[in-house]
Write a protein that holds these residues in place. Structure first.
Motif, PDB file in Angstrom:
ATOM      1  N   LYS A 167      33.895  14.058  58.998  1.00  0.00           N
ATOM      2  CA  LYS A 167      33.940  14.757  60.261  1.00  0.00           C
ATOM      3  C   LYS A 167      35.149  13.648  60.977  1.00  0.00           C
ATOM      4  O   LYS A 167      35.425  13.648  62.238  1.00  0.00           O
ATOM      5  CB  LYS A 167      32.768  14.587  60.936  1.00  0.00           C
ATOM      6  CG  LYS A 167      31.887  15.725  60.554  1.00  0.00           C
ATOM      7  CD  LYS A 167      30.837  15.845  61.374  1.00  0.00           C
ATOM      8  CE  LYS A 167      29.724  17.038  60.944  1.00  0.00           C
ATOM      9  NZ  LYS A 167      29.901  18.424  61.025  1.00  0.00           N
ATOM     10  N   LYS A 168      35.633  12.644  60.207  1.00  0.00           N
ATOM     11  CA  LYS A 168      36.595  11.665  60.703  1.00  0.00           C
ATOM     12  C   LYS A 168      37.873  12.429  61.285  1.00  0.00           C
ATOM     13  O   LYS A 168      38.377  13.324  60.598  1.00  0.00           O
ATOM     14  CB  LYS A 168      36.821  10.639  59.468  1.00  0.00           C
ATOM     15  CG  LYS A 168      38.047   9.601  60.074  1.00  0.00           C
ATOM     16  CD  LYS A 168      38.027   8.481  59.124  1.00  0.00           C
ATOM     17  CE  LYS A 168      38.871   7.330  59.887  1.00  0.00           C
ATOM     18  NZ  LYS A 168      40.108   7.146  59.150  1.00  0.00           N
ATOM     19  N   ILE A 169      38.320  11.863  62.250  1.00  0.00           N
ATOM     20  CA  ILE A 169      39.406  12.423  63.027  1.00  0.00           C
ATOM     21  C   ILE A 169      40.280  11.272  63.251  1.00  0.00           C
ATOM     22  O   ILE A 169      40.059  10.236  63.989  1.00  0.00           O
ATOM     23  CB  ILE A 169      39.336  13.162  64.357  1.00  0.00           C
ATOM     24  CG1 ILE A 169      38.369  14.106  64.228  1.00  0.00           C
ATOM     25  CG2 ILE A 169      40.541  13.641  64.962  1.00  0.00           C
ATOM     26  CD1 ILE A 169      37.668  14.880  65.411  1.00  0.00           C
ATOM     27  N   PRO A 170      41.505  10.744  62.401  1.00  0.00           N
ATOM     28  CA  PRO A 170      42.368   9.855  62.543  1.00  0.00           C
ATOM     29  C   PRO A 170      42.504   9.594  64.219  1.00  0.00           C
ATOM     30  O   PRO A 170      42.936  10.358  64.767  1.00  0.00           O
ATOM     31  CB  PRO A 170      43.472  10.040  61.667  1.00  0.00           C
ATOM     32  CG  PRO A 170      43.037  11.084  60.761  1.00  0.00           C
ATOM     33  CD  PRO A 170      42.140  11.938  61.471  1.00  0.00           C
ATOM     34  N   GLY A 171      42.499   8.414  64.422  1.00  0.00           N
ATOM     35  CA  GLY A 171      42.729   7.960  65.752  1.00  0.00           C
ATOM     36  C   GLY A 171      41.858   8.274  67.070  1.00  0.00           C
ATOM     37  O   GLY A 171      41.995   8.046  68.343  1.00  0.00           O
ATOM     38  N   GLU A 180      28.167   8.200  70.840  1.00  0.00           N
ATOM     39  CA  GLU A 180      27.142   8.563  70.110  1.00  0.00           C
ATOM     40  C   GLU A 180      26.895  10.237  70.397  1.00  0.00           C
ATOM     41  O   GLU A 180      26.281  10.974  69.522  1.00  0.00           O
ATOM     42  CB  GLU A 180      25.774   7.739  70.460  1.00  0.00           C
ATOM     43  CG  GLU A 180      25.751   6.376  69.779  1.00  0.00           C
ATOM     44  CD  GLU A 180      24.855   5.550  70.331  1.00  0.00           C
ATOM     45  OE1 GLU A 180      23.906   6.016  71.167  1.00  0.00           O
ATOM     46  OE2 GLU A 180      24.813   4.554  70.141  1.00  0.00           O
ATOM     47  N   ALA A 181      27.043  10.647  71.698  1.00  0.00           N
ATOM     48  CA  ALA A 181      27.137  12.186  72.023  1.00  0.00           C
ATOM     49  C   ALA A 181      28.282  13.164  71.362  1.00  0.00           C
ATOM     50  O   ALA A 181      28.100  14.199  71.529  1.00  0.00           O
ATOM     51  CB  ALA A 181      26.756  12.295  73.496  1.00  0.00           C
ATOM     52  N   GLY A 182      29.233  12.333  70.602  1.00  0.00           N
ATOM     53  CA  GLY A 182      30.461  13.007  70.434  1.00  0.00           C
ATOM     54  C   GLY A 182      31.347  13.296  71.342  1.00  0.00           C
ATOM     55  O   GLY A 182      32.291  13.915  71.220  1.00  0.00           O
ATOM     56  N   THR A 183      31.399  12.576  72.555  1.00  0.00           N
ATOM     57  CA  THR A 183      32.294  12.646  73.626  1.00  0.00           C
ATOM     58  C   THR A 183      33.553  11.830  73.247  1.00  0.00           C
ATOM     59  O   THR A 183      33.334  10.534  72.804  1.00  0.00           O
ATOM     60  CB  THR A 183      31.632  12.281  74.786  1.00  0.00           C
ATOM     61  OG1 THR A 183      30.654  12.916  75.177  1.00  0.00           O
ATOM     62  CG2 THR A 183      32.820  12.507  75.872  1.00  0.00           C
ATOM     63  N   ILE A 184      34.762  12.188  73.373  1.00  0.00           N
ATOM     64  CA  ILE A 184      35.651  11.262  73.263  1.00  0.00           C
ATOM     65  C   ILE A 184      35.977   9.909  74.194  1.00  0.00           C
ATOM     66  O   ILE A 184      36.058  10.267  75.381  1.00  0.00           O
ATOM     67  CB  ILE A 184      36.947  12.112  73.265  1.00  0.00           C
ATOM     68  CG1 ILE A 184      37.284  13.353  72.226  1.00  0.00           C
ATOM     69  CG2 ILE A 184      38.382  11.189  72.983  1.00  0.00           C
ATOM     70  CD1 ILE A 184      38.222  14.357  72.453  1.00  0.00           C
ATOM     71  N   LEU A 185      35.842   8.906  73.547  1.00  0.00           N
ATOM     72  CA  LEU A 185      35.965   7.697  74.321  1.00  0.00           C
ATOM     73  C   LEU A 185      37.746   7.323  74.439  1.00  0.00           C
ATOM     74  O   LEU A 185      38.293   6.953  75.359  1.00  0.00           O
ATOM     75  CB  LEU A 185      35.336   6.716  73.822  1.00  0.00           C
ATOM     76  CG  LEU A 185      34.076   6.551  73.556  1.00  0.00           C
ATOM     77  CD1 LEU A 185      33.227   5.516  72.841  1.00  0.00           C
ATOM     78  CD2 LEU A 185      33.177   6.719  74.921  1.00  0.00           C
ATOM     79  N   SER A 186      38.252   7.543  73.282  1.00  0.00           N
ATOM     80  CA  SER A 186      39.703   7.212  73.194  1.00  0.00           C
ATOM     81  C   SER A 186      40.304   8.007  71.907  1.00  0.00           C
ATOM     82  O   SER A 186      39.679   8.370  71.053  1.00  0.00           O
ATOM     83  CB  SER A 186      39.969   5.693  73.199  1.00  0.00           C
ATOM     84  OG  SER A 186      39.763   5.236  71.862  1.00  0.00           O
ATOM     85  N   TYR A 187      41.705   8.205  72.195  1.00  0.00           N
ATOM     86  CA  TYR A 187      42.411   8.746  70.844  1.00  0.00           C
ATOM     87  C   TYR A 187      43.773   8.341  70.936  1.00  0.00           C
ATOM     88  O   TYR A 187      44.413   8.071  71.834  1.00  0.00           O
ATOM     89  CB  TYR A 187      42.380  10.358  71.062  1.00  0.00           C
ATOM     90  CG  TYR A 187      42.988  11.017  71.969  1.00  0.00           C
ATOM     91  CD1 TYR A 187      44.314  11.617  71.659  1.00  0.00           C
ATOM     92  CD2 TYR A 187      42.529  11.273  73.214  1.00  0.00           C
ATOM     93  CE1 TYR A 187      45.168  11.992  72.836  1.00  0.00           C
ATOM     94  CE2 TYR A 187      43.096  11.766  74.375  1.00  0.00           C
ATOM     95  CZ  TYR A 187      44.585  11.889  74.276  1.00  0.00           C
ATOM     96  OH  TYR A 187      45.068  12.869  75.007  1.00  0.00           O
ATOM     97  N   PRO A 229      38.251  23.334  69.533  1.00  0.00           N
ATOM     98  CA  PRO A 229      36.731  23.363  69.053  1.00  0.00           C
ATOM     99  C   PRO A 229      36.275  22.116  68.407  1.00  0.00           C
ATOM    100  O   PRO A 229      35.019  22.002  68.304  1.00  0.00           O
ATOM    101  CB  PRO A 229      36.863  24.448  67.926  1.00  0.00           C
ATOM    102  CG  PRO A 229      38.062  25.104  67.778  1.00  0.00           C
ATOM    103  CD  PRO A 229      39.148  24.154  68.689  1.00  0.00           C
ATOM    104  N   THR A 230      37.131  21.164  67.954  1.00  0.00           N
ATOM    105  CA  THR A 230      36.386  19.802  67.662  1.00  0.00           C
ATOM    106  C   THR A 230      37.336  18.875  68.525  1.00  0.00           C
ATOM    107  O   THR A 230      38.117  19.169  69.166  1.00  0.00           O
ATOM    108  CB  THR A 230      36.906  19.543  66.170  1.00  0.00           C
ATOM    109  OG1 THR A 230      38.172  19.777  65.875  1.00  0.00           O
ATOM    110  CG2 THR A 230      36.189  20.313  65.163  1.00  0.00           C
ATOM    111  N   PRO A 231      36.770  17.570  68.555  1.00  0.00           N
ATOM    112  CA  PRO A 231      37.270  16.587  69.569  1.00  0.00           C
ATOM    113  C   PRO A 231      38.707  16.035  69.021  1.00  0.00           C
ATOM    114  O   PRO A 231      38.798  14.779  68.619  1.00  0.00           O
ATOM    115  CB  PRO A 231      36.278  15.471  69.494  1.00  0.00           C
ATOM    116  CG  PRO A 231      35.705  15.459  68.413  1.00  0.00           C
ATOM    117  CD  PRO A 231      35.635  16.958  67.822  1.00  0.00           C
ATOM    118  N   ILE A 232      39.545  17.053  69.222  1.00  0.00           N
ATOM    119  CA  ILE A 232      40.954  16.746  68.709  1.00  0.00           C
ATOM    120  C   ILE A 232      41.944  16.885  69.775  1.00  0.00           C
ATOM    121  O   ILE A 232      41.609  17.816  70.804  1.00  0.00           O
ATOM    122  CB  ILE A 232      41.574  17.560  67.343  1.00  0.00           C
ATOM    123  CG1 ILE A 232      41.241  19.032  67.537  1.00  0.00           C
ATOM    124  CG2 ILE A 232      40.634  17.019  66.049  1.00  0.00           C
ATOM    125  CD1 ILE A 232      41.799  19.742  66.145  1.00  0.00           C
TER     126      ILE A 232
END
Length: 140
Positions: A43-47, A52-59, A127-130
């Motif tokens: 489920k790894k997304i580079p960058g 813990e809840a799956g919310t984007i902290l940074s990208y 649909p995913t945190p991208i």
């Protein structure tokens, strides 16, 4: 990779998140489903840093751009096409204001030789945190 239905799936690109193939061949055209920067088998997304809840902290849009272009290349090559055979690219960004300049610079590096038609749109969410997804058409 191909079966009699002309449905194509890559052994290197990330698994689809729904019931759809990586690509479908019709005549001498190859239509790719939306491709993101995730890595196959995880489920790894580079960058991307998630809480813990799956919310984007940074990208890092640069890391995501390189990864999504790599995934598109995997699908094209395994389907018998190639980067130089892309004819149309639709790009979905979740943050046009902050990410367009970086994405546009990286895109220009990848497409110096081949310049497919391109449309870039901002969308609210994927649909995913991208932060980026590509929809492509190529020749075979």
């Amino acid at each position: 990779m191909a079966n009699e239905k002309e449905i194509l799936n890559s052994s290197k690109a990330p698994e689809p998140v729904g019931l759809y193939p990586h690509a479908r061949k019709v005549g001498n055209l190859l239509f790719l489903s939306g491709v993101g920067p995730r890595e196959r088998g995880s489920k790894k997304i580079p960058g991307v840093e998630l809480d813990e809840a799956g919310t984007i902290l940074s990208y890092d849009i640069e890391a995501q751009c390189h990864s999504v272009f790599r995934n598109v290349r995997y699908i094209l090559e395994e389907a018998g096409s190639g980067w130089d055979q892309l004819i149309d690219v639709t790009v979905y960004l979740t943050n046009m204001k902050d990410d367009f300049a970086t994405y546009n610079r990286i895109y220009a590096d990848y497409f110096k030789e081949n310049q497919p038609c391109r449309t870039t749109v901002e969308i609210n969410k994927l649909p995913t945190p991208i932060a980026i997804e590509l929809k492509c058409i190529a020749t075979i």
